[in-house]
Design a protein around this motif. Structure first.
Motif, PDB file in Angstrom:
ATOM      1  N   ALA A 258       4.748   1.512   0.908  1.00 44.01           N
ATOM      2  CA  ALA A 258       5.777   2.148   0.078  1.00 44.01           C
ATOM      3  C   ALA A 258       5.665   3.651   0.236  1.00 44.01           C
ATOM      4  O   ALA A 258       4.619   4.155   0.660  1.00 44.01           O
ATOM      5  N   ARG A 259       6.740   4.353  -0.112  1.00 47.87           N
ATOM      6  CA  ARG A 259       6.709   5.818   0.052  1.00 47.87           C
ATOM      7  C   ARG A 259       5.986   6.496  -1.092  1.00 47.87           C
ATOM      8  O   ARG A 259       5.253   7.437  -0.897  1.00 47.87           O
ATOM      9  N   CYS A 260       6.208   6.055  -2.293  1.00 51.80           N
ATOM     10  CA  CYS A 260       5.478   6.586  -3.458  1.00 51.80           C
ATOM     11  C   CYS A 260       5.676   5.595  -4.586  1.00 51.80           C
ATOM     12  O   CYS A 260       6.797   5.230  -4.895  1.00 51.80           O
ATOM     13  N   LEU A 261       4.559   5.167  -5.177  1.00 54.53           N
ATOM     14  CA  LEU A 261       4.662   4.184  -6.254  1.00 54.53           C
ATOM     15  C   LEU A 261       4.702   4.864  -7.619  1.00 54.53           C
ATOM     16  O   LEU A 261       4.633   4.207  -8.646  1.00 54.53           O
ATOM     17  N   GLY A 262       4.781   6.189  -7.605  1.00 55.52           N
ATOM     18  CA  GLY A 262       4.934   6.922  -8.867  1.00 55.52           C
ATOM     19  C   GLY A 262       3.650   7.066  -9.649  1.00 55.52           C
ATOM     20  O   GLY A 262       3.681   7.351 -10.846  1.00 55.52           O
ATOM     21  N   SER A 263       2.516   6.846  -9.030  1.00 56.42           N
ATOM     22  CA  SER A 263       1.238   7.008  -9.731  1.00 56.42           C
ATOM     23  C   SER A 263       0.315   7.874  -8.889  1.00 56.42           C
ATOM     24  O   SER A 263      -0.850   7.530  -8.653  1.00 56.42           O
ATOM     25  N   CYS A 264       0.821   9.006  -8.445  1.00 56.12           N
ATOM     26  CA  CYS A 264       0.088   9.846  -7.491  1.00 56.12           C
ATOM     27  C   CYS A 264      -1.283  10.280  -8.012  1.00 56.12           C
ATOM     28  O   CYS A 264      -2.210  10.469  -7.233  1.00 56.12           O
ATOM     29  N   GLY A 265      -1.404  10.422  -9.331  1.00 64.60           N
ATOM     30  CA  GLY A 265      -2.683  10.831  -9.930  1.00 64.60           C
ATOM     31  C   GLY A 265      -3.767   9.790  -9.697  1.00 64.60           C
ATOM     32  O   GLY A 265      -4.954  10.084  -9.857  1.00 64.60           O
TER      33      GLY A 265
ATOM     34  N   PRO B 246      -5.675   6.740  -3.841  1.00 64.40           N
ATOM     35  CA  PRO B 246      -4.618   5.916  -3.254  1.00 64.40           C
ATOM     36  C   PRO B 246      -4.373   4.632  -4.059  1.00 64.40           C
ATOM     37  O   PRO B 246      -5.307   4.000  -4.531  1.00 64.40           O
ATOM     38  N   VAL B 247      -3.114   4.302  -4.165  1.00 66.08           N
ATOM     39  CA  VAL B 247      -2.699   3.196  -5.026  1.00 66.08           C
ATOM     40  C   VAL B 247      -2.154   2.055  -4.178  1.00 66.08           C
ATOM     41  O   VAL B 247      -1.517   2.286  -3.149  1.00 66.08           O
ATOM     42  N   LEU B 248      -2.407   0.846  -4.648  1.00 69.43           N
ATOM     43  CA  LEU B 248      -1.725  -0.290  -4.038  1.00 69.43           C
ATOM     44  C   LEU B 248      -1.372  -1.307  -5.114  1.00 69.43           C
ATOM     45  O   LEU B 248      -1.894  -1.269  -6.230  1.00 69.43           O
TER      46      LEU B 248
ATOM     47  N   VAL C 211       0.862  -1.193   0.000  1.00 69.29           N
ATOM     48  CA  VAL C 211       0.000   0.000   0.000  1.00 69.29           C
ATOM     49  C   VAL C 211       0.890   1.231   0.000  1.00 69.29           C
ATOM     50  O   VAL C 211       1.790   1.356   0.827  1.00 69.29           O
ATOM     51  N   CYS C 212       0.627   2.146  -0.930  1.00 66.75           N
ATOM     52  CA  CYS C 212       1.413   3.370  -0.977  1.00 66.75           C
ATOM     53  C   CYS C 212       0.973   4.310   0.145  1.00 66.75           C
ATOM     54  O   CYS C 212      -0.223   4.552   0.334  1.00 66.75           O
ATOM     55  N   MET C 213       1.968   4.800   0.869  1.00 66.01           N
ATOM     56  CA  MET C 213       1.675   5.719   1.981  1.00 66.01           C
ATOM     57  C   MET C 213       2.331   7.068   1.710  1.00 66.01           C
ATOM     58  O   MET C 213       2.564   7.855   2.632  1.00 66.01           O
ATOM     59  N   GLY C 214       2.621   7.346   0.444  1.00 72.75           N
ATOM     60  CA  GLY C 214       3.152   8.660   0.079  1.00 72.75           C
ATOM     61  C   GLY C 214       2.090   9.725   0.330  1.00 72.75           C
ATOM     62  O   GLY C 214       0.909   9.399   0.550  1.00 72.75           O
ATOM     63  N   THR C 215       2.485  10.987   0.273  1.00 73.67           N
ATOM     64  CA  THR C 215       1.571  12.073   0.646  1.00 73.67           C
ATOM     65  C   THR C 215       0.238  12.017  -0.106  1.00 73.67           C
ATOM     66  O   THR C 215      -0.841  12.076   0.507  1.00 73.67           O
ATOM     67  N   ALA C 216       0.308  11.890  -1.435  1.00 73.21           N
ATOM     68  CA  ALA C 216      -0.926  11.904  -2.232  1.00 73.21           C
ATOM     69  C   ALA C 216      -1.858  10.770  -1.829  1.00 73.21           C
ATOM     70  O   ALA C 216      -3.092  10.941  -1.769  1.00 73.21           O
ATOM     71  N   CYS C 217      -1.300   9.619  -1.548  1.00 76.93           N
ATOM     72  CA  CYS C 217      -2.120   8.464  -1.157  1.00 76.93           C
ATOM     73  C   CYS C 217      -2.582   8.594   0.295  1.00 76.93           C
ATOM     74  O   CYS C 217      -3.707   8.240   0.624  1.00 76.93           O
ATOM     75  N   TYR C 218      -1.701   9.119   1.100  1.00 78.94           N
ATOM     76  CA  TYR C 218      -2.022   9.247   2.526  1.00 78.94           C
ATOM     77  C   TYR C 218      -3.252  10.130   2.735  1.00 78.94           C
ATOM     78  O   TYR C 218      -4.152   9.793   3.506  1.00 78.94           O
TER      79      TYR C 218
END
Ligand code: FES
Length: 173
Positions: free
Chosen positions: A137-144, A147-149, A97-104
């Motif tokens: 993960a910190r960012c999966l590179g698909s912030c658009g 939330p991504v997993l 699970v991406c926990m980068g800012t956009a996903c968070y």
């Protein structure tokens, strides 16, 4: 009585064979030989060990350190520094699970909490039955698409806690 040469040959064979008798060690030995036991080959050797065993156990780290004549602390440091190495057994299914800012900000933490509650597994762990490994993960590179997993290699966009649970249940049970 065996000739001295035969005795040396027998001894070498015994030395070459890992005491566990596990044939997967032969794969590591092949890589060690290919790189002539050079300490620079540590990452290559760890890669082979992980491919053969699925993860890097303490025993494997000790074996590699011994074979390359490197301090165990050094080998352990390298194995923990690179994210592509794992020191724990992985489950049959894998959910990152991406926990980068956009996903968070779009409830990624709730997705993690839902999985954690349902399967009793924290990020970085695998369920006791070995079915599911959960990671963040910190960012999966698909912030658009937040939330991504990533579930078993498939990128899933715009997830919700409920949707993710349903999806993971379908896949994992
Ligand atoms: S923050 Fe999740 S994909 Fe970038």
């Amino acid at each position: 009585m065996a000739s001295p040469t035969a005795a040396v040959r027998t001894k070498r064979r015994a030395d070459d064979e890992h005491p566990s008798g596990d044939p997967r060690f032969a794969l590591i030995d092949r890589t060690l030989k290919r790189f002539q036991y050079q300490q620079d080959a540590l990452i290559e050797v760890l890669h082979t060990a992980q491919e053969a065993f699925g993860f890097l156990s303490d025993d494997l780290l000790i074996y590699v350190a011994h074979q390359l004549k490197l301090p165990l602390s050094w080998v352990y440091g390298v194995a923990t520094f690179y994210h592509f190495f794992t020191l724990k057994p992985q489950g049959q299914h894998n959910c990152i699970v991406c926990m980068g800012t956009a996903c968070y900000v779009k409830r990624a933490a709730e997705i993690v909490a839902a999985l954690q509650k349902e399967y009793g597994v924290a990020p970085g762990e695998t369920t006791r039955d070995g079915l599911l490994s959960l990671a963040t993960a910190r960012c999966l590179g698909s912030c658009g698409l937040a939330p991504v997993l990533v579930l078993d290699g498939e990128v899933l966009p715009r997830e919700t806690p409920e949707g993710t649970l349903a999806r993971v249940k379908q896949q994992v049970g």
